[in-house]
Design a protein around this motif. Structure first.
Motif, PDB file in Angstrom:
ATOM      1  N   LYS A  15       0.860  -1.189   0.000  1.00 30.94           N
ATOM      2  CA  LYS A  15       0.000   0.000   0.000  1.00 30.94           C
ATOM      3  C   LYS A  15       0.896   1.237   0.000  1.00 30.94           C
ATOM      4  O   LYS A  15       1.895   1.278   0.756  1.00 30.94           O
ATOM      5  N   THR A  16       0.555   2.211  -0.817  1.00 28.69           N
ATOM      6  CA  THR A  16       1.371   3.438  -0.824  1.00 28.69           C
ATOM      7  C   THR A  16       1.022   4.293   0.397  1.00 28.69           C
ATOM      8  O   THR A  16      -0.084   4.205   0.935  1.00 28.69           O
ATOM      9  N   GLY A  17       2.001   5.072   0.806  1.00 31.14           N
ATOM     10  CA  GLY A  17       1.757   6.024   1.899  1.00 31.14           C
ATOM     11  C   GLY A  17       1.970   5.467   3.295  1.00 31.14           C
ATOM     12  O   GLY A  17       1.702   6.167   4.276  1.00 31.14           O
ATOM     13  N   VAL A  18       2.425   4.208   3.396  1.00 33.62           N
ATOM     14  CA  VAL A  18       2.757   3.667   4.736  1.00 33.62           C
ATOM     15  C   VAL A  18       4.200   3.166   4.711  1.00 33.62           C
ATOM     16  O   VAL A  18       4.700   2.743   3.666  1.00 33.62           O
ATOM     17  N   PRO A  19       4.883   3.237   5.862  1.00 31.68           N
ATOM     18  CA  PRO A  19       6.279   2.770   5.874  1.00 31.68           C
ATOM     19  C   PRO A  19       6.366   1.249   5.735  1.00 31.68           C
ATOM     20  O   PRO A  19       5.455   0.535   6.151  1.00 31.68           O
ATOM     21  N   LEU A  20       7.473   0.791   5.134  1.00 33.72           N
ATOM     22  CA  LEU A  20       7.690  -0.659   4.996  1.00 33.72           C
ATOM     23  C   LEU A  20       8.589  -1.130   6.145  1.00 33.72           C
ATOM     24  O   LEU A  20       9.719  -0.651   6.300  1.00 33.72           O
ATOM     25  N   VAL A  21       8.069  -2.045   6.939  1.00 35.18           N
ATOM     26  CA  VAL A  21       8.835  -2.602   8.069  1.00 35.18           C
ATOM     27  C   VAL A  21       8.840  -4.115   7.929  1.00 35.18           C
ATOM     28  O   VAL A  21       7.781  -4.751   7.862  1.00 35.18           O
ATOM     29  N   ILE A  22      10.044  -4.703   7.827  1.00 40.19           N
ATOM     30  CA  ILE A  22      10.148  -6.163   7.723  1.00 40.19           C
ATOM     31  C   ILE A  22      11.172  -6.646   8.752  1.00 40.19           C
ATOM     32  O   ILE A  22      12.330  -6.211   8.732  1.00 40.19           O
ATOM     33  N   ILE A  27      12.492  -0.085   5.950  1.00 40.52           N
ATOM     34  CA  ILE A  27      13.125  -0.212   4.635  1.00 40.52           C
ATOM     35  C   ILE A  27      12.631   0.896   3.717  1.00 40.52           C
ATOM     36  O   ILE A  27      11.420   1.163   3.648  1.00 40.52           O
ATOM     37  N   GLU A  28      13.589   1.538   3.027  1.00 36.47           N
ATOM     38  CA  GLU A  28      13.236   2.585   2.056  1.00 36.47           C
ATOM     39  C   GLU A  28      12.580   1.935   0.859  1.00 36.47           C
ATOM     40  O   GLU A  28      13.209   1.134   0.157  1.00 36.47           O
ATOM     41  N   HIS A  29      11.303   2.235   0.630  1.00 36.54           N
ATOM     42  CA  HIS A  29      10.570   1.621  -0.481  1.00 36.54           C
ATOM     43  C   HIS A  29       9.333   2.484  -0.749  1.00 36.54           C
ATOM     44  O   HIS A  29       8.765   3.040   0.192  1.00 36.54           O
ATOM     45  N   PRO A  30       8.911   2.588  -2.021  1.00 39.64           N
ATOM     46  CA  PRO A  30       7.748   3.449  -2.306  1.00 39.64           C
ATOM     47  C   PRO A  30       6.446   2.981  -1.638  1.00 39.64           C
ATOM     48  O   PRO A  30       5.524   3.780  -1.471  1.00 39.64           O
ATOM     49  N   GLU A  31       6.369   1.707  -1.281  1.00 39.16           N
ATOM     50  CA  GLU A  31       5.148   1.185  -0.654  1.00 39.16           C
ATOM     51  C   GLU A  31       5.469   0.441   0.639  1.00 39.16           C
ATOM     52  O   GLU A  31       6.531  -0.192   0.763  1.00 39.16           O
ATOM     53  N   GLY A  32       4.526   0.486   1.554  1.00 44.30           N
ATOM     54  CA  GLY A  32       4.631  -0.318   2.774  1.00 44.30           C
ATOM     55  C   GLY A  32       3.602  -1.425   2.727  1.00 44.30           C
ATOM     56  O   GLY A  32       3.012  -1.691   1.674  1.00 44.30           O
ATOM     57  N   ARG A 104       9.149  -7.246  -4.984  1.00 46.24           N
ATOM     58  CA  ARG A 104       9.994  -6.142  -4.555  1.00 46.24           C
ATOM     59  C   ARG A 104       9.623  -5.739  -3.141  1.00 46.24           C
ATOM     60  O   ARG A 104       8.438  -5.868  -2.787  1.00 46.24           O
ATOM     61  N   PRO A 105      10.554  -5.233  -2.342  1.00 45.78           N
ATOM     62  CA  PRO A 105      11.977  -5.101  -2.660  1.00 45.78           C
ATOM     63  C   PRO A 105      12.678  -6.464  -2.639  1.00 45.78           C
ATOM     64  O   PRO A 105      12.150  -7.419  -2.079  1.00 45.78           O
ATOM     65  N   LYS A 106      13.862  -6.504  -3.248  1.00 51.81           N
ATOM     66  CA  LYS A 106      14.657  -7.728  -3.225  1.00 51.81           C
ATOM     67  C   LYS A 106      15.160  -7.940  -1.785  1.00 51.81           C
ATOM     68  O   LYS A 106      15.675  -7.009  -1.150  1.00 51.81           O
ATOM     69  N   ILE A 107      14.995  -9.137  -1.286  1.00 51.37           N
ATOM     70  CA  ILE A 107      15.322  -9.427   0.117  1.00 51.37           C
ATOM     71  C   ILE A 107      16.813  -9.684   0.341  1.00 51.37           C
ATOM     72  O   ILE A 107      17.368  -9.287   1.371  1.00 51.37           O
ATOM     73  N   VAL A 108      17.477 -10.300  -0.635  1.00 55.07           N
ATOM     74  CA  VAL A 108      18.889 -10.693  -0.431  1.00 55.07           C
ATOM     75  C   VAL A 108      19.764  -9.529   0.080  1.00 55.07           C
ATOM     76  O   VAL A 108      20.471  -9.699   1.080  1.00 55.07           O
ATOM     77  N   PRO A 109      19.694  -8.327  -0.538  1.00 52.37           N
ATOM     78  CA  PRO A 109      20.559  -7.254  -0.020  1.00 52.37           C
ATOM     79  C   PRO A 109      20.167  -6.765   1.382  1.00 52.37           C
ATOM     80  O   PRO A 109      20.957  -6.114   2.053  1.00 52.37           O
ATOM     81  N   LEU A 110      18.936  -7.089   1.805  1.00 51.22           N
ATOM     82  CA  LEU A 110      18.453  -6.624   3.116  1.00 51.22           C
ATOM     83  C   LEU A 110      18.589  -7.694   4.200  1.00 51.22           C
ATOM     84  O   LEU A 110      18.430  -7.411   5.389  1.00 51.22           O
TER      85      LEU A 110
END
Ligand SMILES: [Zn+2]
Length: 207
Positions: A15-22, A27-32, A104-110
């Motif tokens: 969803k756009t407009g919410v932070p992405l937390v995993i 995590i910096e991402h256009p959608e949460g 997305r986002p790709k998990i490996v780098p995170l």
């Protein structure tokens, strides 16, 4: 020693407009991820795996989404409750293995940061925390993040741990302690060892 295993699953829509937390990591991402709480699907799946391993119900048992109290809640709160349930049941975590499935986002780098955060939250060595990323090839799940977690627990063997502590501290075993106590008691009653004569008056007359 007894062992238990727990399986956790969760999914949330992007969803756009919410932070992405995993996994407790922002995590910096256009959608949460949309959700009643912060939408942290990894912590939700781990919470369910831990609760399931000790047959303590699931995340909804403790934190019903209908309760406004948990709106935008930090999911580490849910995890802490599951850790308490595991400890109350007399178990500790051996390891967790997690699979995150999303385009997305790709998990490996995170994965390194997420593993570090999880190890901290679960009080585990990072070697006991695995986070894997998969793309949902052939699955119609655009716009959705999915997570599976398996957690292994082992019972806390208090008597054995006490034995180990006694060995480490060089504490004598029970029979040695009994021997020391009985020799101290007999010495205490052996006044001849003090080189004194017995009193000439009856000690019972003393008031
Ligand atoms: Zn969830």
């Amino acid at each position: 020693m007894s062992m238990r295993i727990g399986l956790g699953f969760d999914s949330h829509a992007f969803k756009t407009g919410v932070p992405l937390v995993i996994g407790g990591v922002k995590i910096e991402h256009p959608e949460g991820l949309a959700g009643h709480s912060d939408g942290d699907l990894l912590l939700h799946a781990i919470t369910d795996a831990l609760l399931g391993a000790v047959s303590a119900g699931d995340i909804g048992t403790f934190f019903p989404p209908t309760d406004p109290k948990w709106k935008d809640a930090d999911s580490t709160l849910f995890l802490d409750t599951a850790l308490e349930e595991v400890a109350l049941a007399g178990y500790k975590i051996v390891n967790v293995d997690c699979v995150l499935i999303m385009h997305r986002p790709k998990i490996v780098p995170l994965a390194g940061d997420i593993r570090e955060r999880l190890a901290d939250l679960l009080h585990l060595d990072i070697k006991c925390v695995s986070v894997k990323g998969k793309t949902p090839e052939g699955l119609p799940q655009d716009g959705t993040a999915v997570c599976h977690v398996v957690a292994l627990l082992e019972s806390i063997e208090l008597p054995n741990e006490h034995k180990q502590l006694a060995i480490a501290a060089d504490i004598p075993d029970e029979s040695e302690i009994d021997g020391v106590v009985s020799s101290l008691v007999s010495d205490a009653h052996d006044t001849s060892a003090l080189g004194r004569k017995l009193p000439t008056f009856d000690t019972d007359d003393l008031t």
